[in-house]
Design a protein around this motif. Structure first.
Motif, PDB file in Angstrom:
ATOM      1  N   ARG A   1       0.830  -1.209   0.000  1.00 56.84           N
ATOM      2  CA  ARG A   1       0.000   0.000   0.000  1.00 56.84           C
ATOM      3  C   ARG A   1       0.856   1.246   0.000  1.00 56.84           C
ATOM      4  O   ARG A   1       1.946   1.271   0.567  1.00 56.84           O
ATOM      5  N   GLN A   2       0.334   2.255  -0.638  1.00 61.35           N
ATOM      6  CA  GLN A   2       1.019   3.540  -0.673  1.00 61.35           C
ATOM      7  C   GLN A   2       0.652   4.342   0.563  1.00 61.35           C
ATOM      8  O   GLN A   2      -0.467   4.263   1.054  1.00 61.35           O
ATOM      9  N   LEU A   3       1.607   5.109   1.041  1.00 58.24           N
ATOM     10  CA  LEU A   3       1.345   6.011   2.149  1.00 58.24           C
ATOM     11  C   LEU A   3       1.313   7.437   1.624  1.00 58.24           C
ATOM     12  O   LEU A   3       2.121   7.815   0.778  1.00 58.24           O
ATOM     13  N   GLU A   4       0.390   8.197   2.139  1.00 54.96           N
ATOM     14  CA  GLU A   4       0.314   9.598   1.755  1.00 54.96           C
ATOM     15  C   GLU A   4       1.405  10.357   2.492  1.00 54.96           C
ATOM     16  O   GLU A   4       1.656  10.120   3.680  1.00 54.96           O
ATOM     17  N   MET A   5       2.084  11.248   1.796  1.00 54.16           N
ATOM     18  CA  MET A   5       3.108  12.078   2.439  1.00 54.16           C
ATOM     19  C   MET A   5       2.460  13.396   2.853  1.00 54.16           C
ATOM     20  O   MET A   5       2.136  14.215   2.001  1.00 54.16           O
ATOM     21  N   PRO A   6       2.248  13.598   4.149  1.00 49.30           N
ATOM     22  CA  PRO A   6       1.555  14.798   4.612  1.00 49.30           C
ATOM     23  C   PRO A   6       2.432  16.058   4.593  1.00 49.30           C
ATOM     24  O   PRO A   6       1.930  17.147   4.822  1.00 49.30           O
ATOM     25  N   GLY A   7       3.704  15.911   4.340  1.00 51.79           N
ATOM     26  CA  GLY A   7       4.597  17.073   4.355  1.00 51.79           C
ATOM     27  C   GLY A   7       5.729  16.884   3.369  1.00 51.79           C
ATOM     28  O   GLY A   7       5.628  16.098   2.428  1.00 51.79           O
ATOM     29  N   PRO A   8       6.833  17.573   3.609  1.00 52.98           N
ATOM     30  CA  PRO A   8       7.992  17.451   2.720  1.00 52.98           C
ATOM     31  C   PRO A   8       8.580  16.034   2.740  1.00 52.98           C
ATOM     32  O   PRO A   8       8.476  15.313   3.736  1.00 52.98           O
TER      33      PRO A   8
END
Length: 82
Positions: free
Chosen positions: A25-32
């Motif tokens: 599964r892909q993880l969302e990158m919430p920042g840089p």
């Protein structure tokens, strides 16, 4: 490298049996990107350390529980004798 120590054995056993990597599964990158990678790496290190090195708190809790079960057993023996 990216598989945690707690999941490593199951992952390789499943891979050897099925030849499949399972669900990735892909993880969302919430920042840089750098901040995300740093937090991911530090989090993985902490989880791996918990698996590889048993914290003294866990050992103390296990010893406490064993001691309390011993006291309970002794108390039940005395109650049954009386």
């Amino acid at each position: 490298h990216c598989i945690g120590e707690g999941d490593r054995l199951d992952f390789f056993k499943t891979f050897a049996d099925t030849g499949s990597l399972g669900h990735v599964r892909q993880l969302e990158m919430p920042g840089p990107l750098f901040e995300f990678m740093l937090k991911s790496h530090v989090g993985k290190l902490q989880l791996d350390a918990r698996v590889l090195a048993v914290p003294t708190e866990d050992v103390d809790e296990e010893a406490r529980r064993t001691r309390l079960l011993h006291y309970l057993d002794a108390g039940m023996t005395v109650a049954n004798v009386a």
